[in-house]
Design a protein around this motif. Sequence first.
Motif, PDB file in Angstrom:
ATOM      1  N   ALA A  79      54.439  51.708   0.461  1.00  0.00           N
ATOM      2  CA  ALA A  79      54.116  50.880   1.624  1.00  0.00           C
ATOM      3  C   ALA A  79      52.823  51.401   2.247  1.00  0.00           C
ATOM      4  O   ALA A  79      52.766  52.553   2.679  1.00  0.00           O
ATOM      5  N   VAL A  80      51.781  50.587   2.277  1.00  0.00           N
ATOM      6  CA  VAL A  80      50.498  51.017   2.849  1.00  0.00           C
ATOM      7  C   VAL A  80      50.343  50.546   4.288  1.00  0.00           C
ATOM      8  O   VAL A  80      49.358  50.857   4.947  1.00  0.00           O
ATOM      9  N   GLN A  81      51.315  49.787   4.757  1.00  0.00           N
ATOM     10  CA  GLN A  81      51.456  49.418   6.165  1.00  0.00           C
ATOM     11  C   GLN A  81      52.938  49.475   6.485  1.00  0.00           C
ATOM     12  O   GLN A  81      53.768  49.496   5.573  1.00  0.00           O
ATOM     13  N   PRO A  82      53.323  49.518   7.772  1.00  0.00           N
ATOM     14  CA  PRO A  82      54.745  49.360   8.086  1.00  0.00           C
ATOM     15  C   PRO A  82      55.259  48.087   7.426  1.00  0.00           C
ATOM     16  O   PRO A  82      54.686  47.006   7.609  1.00  0.00           O
ATOM     17  N   THR A  83      56.320  48.210   6.640  1.00  0.00           N
ATOM     18  CA  THR A  83      56.724  47.125   5.751  1.00  0.00           C
ATOM     19  C   THR A  83      58.225  46.870   5.815  1.00  0.00           C
ATOM     20  O   THR A  83      59.018  47.806   5.791  1.00  0.00           O
ATOM     21  N   ARG A  84      58.581  45.586   5.888  1.00  0.00           N
ATOM     22  CA  ARG A  84      59.978  45.180   5.783  1.00  0.00           C
ATOM     23  C   ARG A  84      60.159  44.405   4.487  1.00  0.00           C
ATOM     24  O   ARG A  84      59.336  43.553   4.141  1.00  0.00           O
ATOM     25  N   VAL A  85      61.247  44.707   3.786  1.00  0.00           N
ATOM     26  CA  VAL A  85      61.529  44.037   2.525  1.00  0.00           C
ATOM     27  C   VAL A  85      62.976  43.581   2.481  1.00  0.00           C
ATOM     28  O   VAL A  85      63.854  44.174   3.111  1.00  0.00           O
ATOM     29  N   LEU A  86      63.201  42.513   1.745  1.00  0.00           N
ATOM     30  CA  LEU A  86      64.558  42.089   1.415  1.00  0.00           C
ATOM     31  C   LEU A  86      64.914  42.753   0.092  1.00  0.00           C
ATOM     32  O   LEU A  86      64.177  42.619  -0.887  1.00  0.00           O
ATOM     33  N   VAL A  87      66.036  43.474   0.064  1.00  0.00           N
ATOM     34  CA  VAL A  87      66.433  44.245  -1.111  1.00  0.00           C
ATOM     35  C   VAL A  87      67.540  43.504  -1.850  1.00  0.00           C
ATOM     36  O   VAL A  87      68.583  43.185  -1.258  1.00  0.00           O
ATOM     37  N   LEU A  88      67.309  43.227  -3.125  1.00  0.00           N
ATOM     38  CA  LEU A  88      68.298  42.521  -3.934  1.00  0.00           C
ATOM     39  C   LEU A  88      68.820  43.447  -5.027  1.00  0.00           C
ATOM     40  O   LEU A  88      68.029  43.927  -5.858  1.00  0.00           O
ATOM     41  N   ASN A  89      70.122  43.707  -5.023  1.00  0.00           N
ATOM     42  CA  ASN A  89      70.726  44.418  -6.146  1.00  0.00           C
ATOM     43  C   ASN A  89      71.068  43.399  -7.233  1.00  0.00           C
ATOM     44  O   ASN A  89      70.854  42.192  -7.071  1.00  0.00           O
ATOM     45  N   GLU A  90      71.628  43.861  -8.331  1.00  0.00           N
ATOM     46  CA  GLU A  90      71.872  42.964  -9.465  1.00  0.00           C
ATOM     47  C   GLU A  90      72.841  41.838  -9.100  1.00  0.00           C
ATOM     48  O   GLU A  90      72.633  40.678  -9.483  1.00  0.00           O
ATOM     49  N   LYS A  91      73.879  42.167  -8.341  1.00  0.00           N
ATOM     50  CA  LYS A  91      74.877  41.163  -7.972  1.00  0.00           C
ATOM     51  C   LYS A  91      74.255  40.075  -7.107  1.00  0.00           C
ATOM     52  O   LYS A  91      74.460  38.871  -7.348  1.00  0.00           O
ATOM     53  N   LEU A  92      73.478  40.473  -6.102  1.00  0.00           N
ATOM     54  CA  LEU A  92      72.838  39.497  -5.228  1.00  0.00           C
ATOM     55  C   LEU A  92      71.785  38.703  -5.985  1.00  0.00           C
ATOM     56  O   LEU A  92      71.641  37.491  -5.784  1.00  0.00           O
ATOM     57  N   TYR A  93      71.052  39.367  -6.866  1.00  0.00           N
ATOM     58  CA  TYR A  93      70.046  38.685  -7.685  1.00  0.00           C
ATOM     59  C   TYR A  93      70.694  37.581  -8.522  1.00  0.00           C
ATOM     60  O   TYR A  93      70.220  36.439  -8.533  1.00  0.00           O
ATOM     61  N   ASP A  94      71.777  37.921  -9.216  1.00  0.00           N
ATOM     62  CA  ASP A  94      72.463  36.929 -10.058  1.00  0.00           C
ATOM     63  C   ASP A  94      72.994  35.774  -9.214  1.00  0.00           C
ATOM     64  O   ASP A  94      72.930  34.607  -9.617  1.00  0.00           O
ATOM     65  N   SER A  95      73.531  36.096  -8.037  1.00  0.00           N
ATOM     66  CA  SER A  95      74.077  35.073  -7.157  1.00  0.00           C
ATOM     67  C   SER A  95      72.975  34.108  -6.695  1.00  0.00           C
ATOM     68  O   SER A  95      73.166  32.888  -6.685  1.00  0.00           O
ATOM     69  N   MET A  96      71.819  34.656  -6.340  1.00  0.00           N
ATOM     70  CA  MET A  96      70.727  33.815  -5.852  1.00  0.00           C
ATOM     71  C   MET A  96      70.106  32.992  -6.967  1.00  0.00           C
ATOM     72  O   MET A  96      69.698  31.853  -6.745  1.00  0.00           O
ATOM     73  N   ILE A  97      70.047  33.541  -8.166  1.00  0.00           N
ATOM     74  CA  ILE A  97      69.530  32.774  -9.299  1.00  0.00           C
ATOM     75  C   ILE A  97      70.405  31.549  -9.532  1.00  0.00           C
ATOM     76  O   ILE A  97      69.926  30.445  -9.824  1.00  0.00           O
ATOM     77  N   GLY A  98      71.724  31.738  -9.382  1.00  0.00           N
ATOM     78  CA  GLY A  98      72.657  30.644  -9.647  1.00  0.00           C
ATOM     79  C   GLY A  98      72.782  29.645  -8.517  1.00  0.00           C
ATOM     80  O   GLY A  98      73.095  28.468  -8.764  1.00  0.00           O
ATOM     81  N   SER A  99      72.546  30.071  -7.279  1.00  0.00           N
ATOM     82  CA  SER A  99      72.830  29.206  -6.142  1.00  0.00           C
ATOM     83  C   SER A  99      71.595  28.768  -5.361  1.00  0.00           C
ATOM     84  O   SER A  99      71.686  27.891  -4.502  1.00  0.00           O
ATOM     85  N   ASN A 100      70.449  29.383  -5.630  1.00  0.00           N
ATOM     86  CA  ASN A 100      69.252  29.086  -4.852  1.00  0.00           C
ATOM     87  C   ASN A 100      68.139  28.615  -5.794  1.00  0.00           C
ATOM     88  O   ASN A 100      67.402  29.427  -6.365  1.00  0.00           O
ATOM     89  N   PRO A 101      67.998  27.291  -5.966  1.00  0.00           N
ATOM     90  CA  PRO A 101      66.982  26.774  -6.902  1.00  0.00           C
ATOM     91  C   PRO A 101      65.570  27.224  -6.554  1.00  0.00           C
ATOM     92  O   PRO A 101      64.764  27.470  -7.466  1.00  0.00           O
ATOM     93  N   ASP A 102      65.256  27.324  -5.253  1.00  0.00           N
ATOM     94  CA  ASP A 102      63.915  27.772  -4.859  1.00  0.00           C
ATOM     95  C   ASP A 102      63.656  29.193  -5.346  1.00  0.00           C
ATOM     96  O   ASP A 102      62.564  29.518  -5.818  1.00  0.00           O
ATOM     97  N   PHE A 103      64.660  30.061  -5.217  1.00  0.00           N
ATOM     98  CA  PHE A 103      64.525  31.444  -5.672  1.00  0.00           C
ATOM     99  C   PHE A 103      64.364  31.490  -7.192  1.00  0.00           C
ATOM    100  O   PHE A 103      63.539  32.241  -7.723  1.00  0.00           O
ATOM    101  N   ALA A 104      65.167  30.694  -7.900  1.00  0.00           N
ATOM    102  CA  ALA A 104      65.076  30.664  -9.362  1.00  0.00           C
ATOM    103  C   ALA A 104      63.695  30.218  -9.822  1.00  0.00           C
ATOM    104  O   ALA A 104      63.115  30.790 -10.747  1.00  0.00           O
ATOM    105  N   ARG A 105      63.146  29.189  -9.148  1.00  0.00           N
ATOM    106  CA  ARG A 105      61.805  28.730  -9.503  1.00  0.00           C
ATOM    107  C   ARG A 105      60.760  29.801  -9.203  1.00  0.00           C
ATOM    108  O   ARG A 105      59.819  29.999  -9.980  1.00  0.00           O
ATOM    109  N   LYS A 106      60.926  30.476  -8.085  1.00  0.00           N
ATOM    110  CA  LYS A 106      59.999  31.553  -7.722  1.00  0.00           C
ATOM    111  C   LYS A 106      60.038  32.664  -8.771  1.00  0.00           C
ATOM    112  O   LYS A 106      58.988  33.169  -9.194  1.00  0.00           O
TER     113      LYS A 106
END
Length: 210
Positions: A79-106
């Motif tokens: 982090a080269v500036q004060p930084t906030r991030v959304l952290v995705l573990n494998e379970k959350l990643y898989d869930s978002m891929i399956g349920s969030n089309p915008d995330f899957a496209r991204k």
Amino acid sequence: MKIDKSTFEQHVRFFEQGAVIFKENDDGNEMFIIIQGVVEIRKSTGASSSKVLSTLQKGDMFGEMAIIEKQPRSASAVAVQPTRVLVLNEKLYDSMIGSNPDFARKMNKVLSERIRRADAIIQNIMTTNRQNQLWTGLVQYAKEKGVSTFKGSRVNVKEFTRWGAAHLGMAEKDVQSILQQLLKRGVVAYSARGKEEILIEPKEGVVIPD
């Protein structure tokens, strides 16, 4: 890309300026989406030195290959500036891929860009290697068949093109194309006789500079 409020609040992490988010060769099971701040992806080049591969900002993703490939981190994230991030573990990643089309496209877009960059790097390496291969052959040919002058060795372009195709495993058009690249870069030059001959200074062990 929409994320529900409870997921967002549970998985947000803050890093102070200068904080290391993860280190090269660390095992990883999380990826990150920048909400605020700036992150540099750095590759080690020595015991105490590194090269910045990319600078990422709000909306950018990083660290996803640790989840997809389950391999150690290939670079460090800082982090080269004060930084906030959304952290995705494998379970959350898989869930978002399956349920969030915008995330899957991204994610598809991010991975596609990664592949294009990797292809560009590989192509650059292959081009440089082929230039070096041709240069080595040209040095050998100049020693055996070139005409020595006080400025170097004169080599007939057509004759070398045929020789290169026979001895270097390249098509004649590839030999001609790479010769043109070397001429543009000033590695070799046409002789005073015109475009029928090139003039080189044969030196063993020479590597064509990038």
